[in-house]
Design a protein around this motif. Structure first.
Motif, short mmCIF file in Angstrom:
data_model
loop_
_atom_site.label_atom_id
_atom_site.label_comp_id
_atom_site.label_asym_id
_atom_site.label_seq_id
_atom_site.Cartn_x
_atom_site.Cartn_y
_atom_site.Cartn_z
N THR A 1 15.88 19.47 -15.51
CA THR A 1 15.25 20.58 -14.79
C THR A 1 13.75 20.36 -14.55
N ARG A 2 13.15 19.34 -15.21
CA ARG A 2 11.71 19.07 -15.13
C ARG A 2 10.88 20.19 -15.75
N LEU A 3 11.53 21.07 -16.50
CA LEU A 3 10.81 22.14 -17.19
C LEU A 3 10.25 21.63 -18.52
N PRO A 4 9.24 22.31 -19.08
CA PRO A 4 8.78 21.97 -20.43
C PRO A 4 9.95 21.98 -21.41
N ASN A 5 9.93 21.04 -22.35
CA ASN A 5 10.99 21.02 -23.36
C ASN A 5 10.55 21.80 -24.60
N ARG A 6 11.36 21.71 -25.64
CA ARG A 6 11.10 22.50 -26.84
C ARG A 6 9.73 22.16 -27.45
N ARG A 7 9.38 20.87 -27.49
CA ARG A 7 8.11 20.47 -28.09
C ARG A 7 6.92 21.06 -27.34
N LEU B 1 22.42 24.52 -13.85
CA LEU B 1 21.22 24.62 -14.66
C LEU B 1 19.95 24.45 -13.82
N GLN B 2 19.98 23.53 -12.87
CA GLN B 2 18.82 23.31 -12.00
C GLN B 2 18.56 24.53 -11.13
N GLU B 3 19.64 25.17 -10.63
CA GLU B 3 19.47 26.34 -9.78
C GLU B 3 18.96 27.53 -10.58
N VAL B 4 19.45 27.69 -11.80
CA VAL B 4 18.95 28.76 -12.66
C VAL B 4 17.46 28.57 -12.93
N ALA B 5 17.06 27.32 -13.22
CA ALA B 5 15.64 27.03 -13.47
C ALA B 5 14.80 27.37 -12.24
N ARG B 6 15.30 27.03 -11.06
CA ARG B 6 14.55 27.30 -9.83
C ARG B 6 14.40 28.80 -9.60
N ARG B 7 15.48 29.55 -9.77
CA ARG B 7 15.43 30.99 -9.50
C ARG B 7 14.56 31.73 -10.51
N VAL B 8 14.69 31.37 -11.76
CA VAL B 8 13.87 32.05 -12.78
C VAL B 8 12.39 31.73 -12.57
N SER B 9 12.08 30.49 -12.24
CA SER B 9 10.69 30.11 -12.00
C SER B 9 10.07 30.95 -10.90
N GLY B 10 10.87 31.30 -9.89
CA GLY B 10 10.36 32.10 -8.78
C GLY B 10 10.04 33.53 -9.18
N CYS B 11 10.45 33.95 -10.36
CA CYS B 11 10.18 35.32 -10.82
C CYS B 11 8.91 35.41 -11.67
N LEU B 12 8.26 34.27 -11.93
CA LEU B 12 7.17 34.23 -12.89
C LEU B 12 5.82 33.99 -12.24
N ARG B 13 4.76 34.31 -12.99
CA ARG B 13 3.40 34.00 -12.57
C ARG B 13 3.08 32.55 -12.92
N ASN B 14 1.99 32.04 -12.34
CA ASN B 14 1.57 30.68 -12.66
C ASN B 14 1.18 30.55 -14.13
N SER B 15 0.71 31.65 -14.71
CA SER B 15 0.27 31.61 -16.11
C SER B 15 1.43 31.69 -17.09
N ASP B 16 2.64 32.00 -16.64
CA ASP B 16 3.80 32.09 -17.51
C ASP B 16 4.42 30.71 -17.70
N THR B 17 5.23 30.58 -18.73
CA THR B 17 5.90 29.31 -19.01
C THR B 17 7.40 29.53 -19.09
N LEU B 18 8.14 28.70 -18.36
CA LEU B 18 9.60 28.65 -18.46
C LEU B 18 9.96 27.29 -19.04
N ALA B 19 10.73 27.29 -20.12
CA ALA B 19 11.11 26.04 -20.77
C ALA B 19 12.62 26.01 -20.97
N ARG B 20 13.16 24.82 -21.02
CA ARG B 20 14.57 24.65 -21.39
C ARG B 20 14.62 24.11 -22.81
N LEU B 21 15.24 24.88 -23.70
CA LEU B 21 15.31 24.50 -25.10
C LEU B 21 16.44 23.52 -25.37
N GLY B 22 17.40 23.47 -24.47
CA GLY B 22 18.55 22.59 -24.65
C GLY B 22 19.82 23.30 -24.22
N GLY B 23 20.83 22.52 -23.81
CA GLY B 23 22.08 23.12 -23.36
C GLY B 23 21.83 24.11 -22.24
#
Length: 452
Positions: A292-298, A344-366
């Motif tokens: 997803t290219r999202l931040p990971n758990r670390r 999973l990629q589509e969920v990441a894209r849609r959720v990202s569109g709901c957030l501000r630039n200052s917010d963080t969306l990460a995928r923890l796994g699975g």
């Protein structure tokens, strides 16, 4: 006053590779040996009567006059260096040995062309300087700025640009563009860089040498009053960018030796860029989810710790939203893992569109995602974001191969400071709330299938 040089001496000096010159008290050549033709570009006849200082590069004239006066005062110079402008306009570096003949009222000097040596020294200096800059620079922008300063020592330019190619090698974008007092031509530099990137070869422009150029570049260069020089930066993967220079009408024109030096610089810079990009890619891969290219758990834990420290200092609030896809295992089992990845990629894209630039969306796994909402005024504000996420995920997802899927998510929410004062407490609360929401959703589904 006229001087006559005996033929045997003249014949002997013409055999020397270094030029023998004799200059009168007024600073004019009265004799130049045959080697002077190769060094200065003028014939022996042309140089007789010329003022020496008129051939010296303007930047070196003051110290050259001082050295000449010192020689006429009786001091011998054996290693004086300065630069001369050849007949063709190029610069030649000369090392002089000279003394004054009081009896003949002449400065007698031997001139050695050390241009090749200076070129080699310049390349060595550039190698060390670029290597040092590559290790000292924090990022590519800093590297380009340092490289500009290094190149400027050897090649004067009123405009210095570094353009990088995209991953497909089709388009270029200026990563660094600076004008030092003279504006860069908005049309010339992009066209020059594009042409060089496409042909993967250096290009040297002069006002009187524009034949064979592509029509758009020739038109843009029609008003060129100085010179321009651009060379590709090439790695084993092909052209990665272009370095381009432009000087003014009062500067010496760029020559082939300048092109060779800039090619050398480009090679060193291309290698440095390759290393920087590789390191950046490795750092990105270590801190981001590959799918997803999202931040990971670390990376998420690091951002959460930083956000908590800021919230404590500023007495602010923050919220976590733990998101888990319902029945995701069934998607993989029914449609295959490729469809699961697209979901999973589509969920990441849609959720990202709901957030501000200052917010963080990460995928923890699975199928687990987490949202960090900083600077939340009221706990209800997180609820508004949650509503936007549910709405964004309400539309069916096209998984390809004719598969369309209606999805739902279970979300657990935790607020700072109500639900914990550190990362572990907040994550544990949000995780527990998410599983409670998932259990409630499963119960609702099973209840809906019970007979009335």
């Amino acid at each position: 006053m006229e001087y006559t040089v005996r033929a045997p001496i003249a014949n002997f000096t013409d055999l020397l590779l270094d030029a023998v010159c004799m200059v009168d008290a007024g600073g004019r050549f009265v004799y130049v040996s045959a080697a002077g033709v190769n060094i200065f570009g003028y014939t022996q006849q042309e140089m007789i009567g010329m003022r020496v200082i008129d051939l010296v590069a303007p930047a070196d004239r003051e110290r050259t006059l001082a050295a000449a006066q010192d020689i006429m005062n009786g001091h011998i110079h054996t290693d004086f260096e300065n630069r001369y402008v050849r007949k063709d306009g190029s610069i030649v570096h000369i090392m002089w040995s000279a003394r004054w003949s009081e009896a003949d009222q002449l400065r007698v000097a031997v001139a050695r062309d050390v241009t090749a040596l200076k070129q080699a020294q310049a390349m060595q200096s550039v190698l060390y300087a670029i290597s040092e800059a590559a290790h000292a620079s924090d990022d590519l922008a800093d590297l380009f700025e340092r490289s500009h300063a290094i190149v400027h020592e050897f090649l004067p330019a009123c405009c210095f640009a570094v353009a990088l190619c995209d991953t497909a090698g089709q388009d270029i974008e200026f990563a660094y563009l600076v004008d030092d007092g003279a504006p860069c031509d908005t049309a010339l530099m992009p066209l020059l860089c594009e042409t060089v990137a496409q042909c993967a070869a250096p290009l040297l422009l002069a006002p009187d040498a524009q034949d064979g150029l592509p029509a758009p570049l020739r038109a843009a260069a029609a008003t060129l009053t100085g010179g321009a020089l651009a060379v590709p930066m090439t790695t084993t993967d092909g052209v990665v960018g272009v370095i381009a220079l432009r000087n003014g009408p009062d500067d010496a024109p760029y020559r082939t030796q300048d092109r060779d030096l800039l090619v050398f610089v480009a090679d060193q810079l291309a290698a440095a860029i390759g290393r920087k990009q590789l390191h950046a890619q490795l750092r990105f891969m270590a801190l981001h989810d590959e799918l997803t290219r999202l931040p990971n758990r670390r990376l998420f834990h690091d951002r959460l710790d930083t956000a908590l420290a800021h919230a404590r200092r500023q007495q602010e609030r923050l919220s976590l939203l733990f998101i888990d896809l319902n029945r995701f295992k069934q998607v993989n089992d029914s449609f295959g893992h490729a469809c699961g990845d697209r979901l999973l990629q589509e969920v990441a894209r849609r959720v990202s569109g709901c957030l501000r630039n200052s917010d963080t969306l990460a995928r923890l796994g699975g199928d687990e995602f987490v949202v960090l909402l900083e600077d939340i005024v009221l706990a209800a504000d997180a609820g508004l974001v949650l509503d936007k996420i549910h709405l964004a995920l309400a539309a069916p997802v096209d998984l390809g191969d004719g598969h369309r899927l209606q999805i739902s998510v279970s979300v657990g929410v935790a607020h700072y400071p109500e639900h914990g004062g550190n990362r572990e407490e907040l994550i544990a609360h949000a995780d527990k709330a998410m599983y409670a929401a998932k259990a409630a959703a499963a119960l609702a589904v099973s209840g809906a299938h019970q007979p009335a």
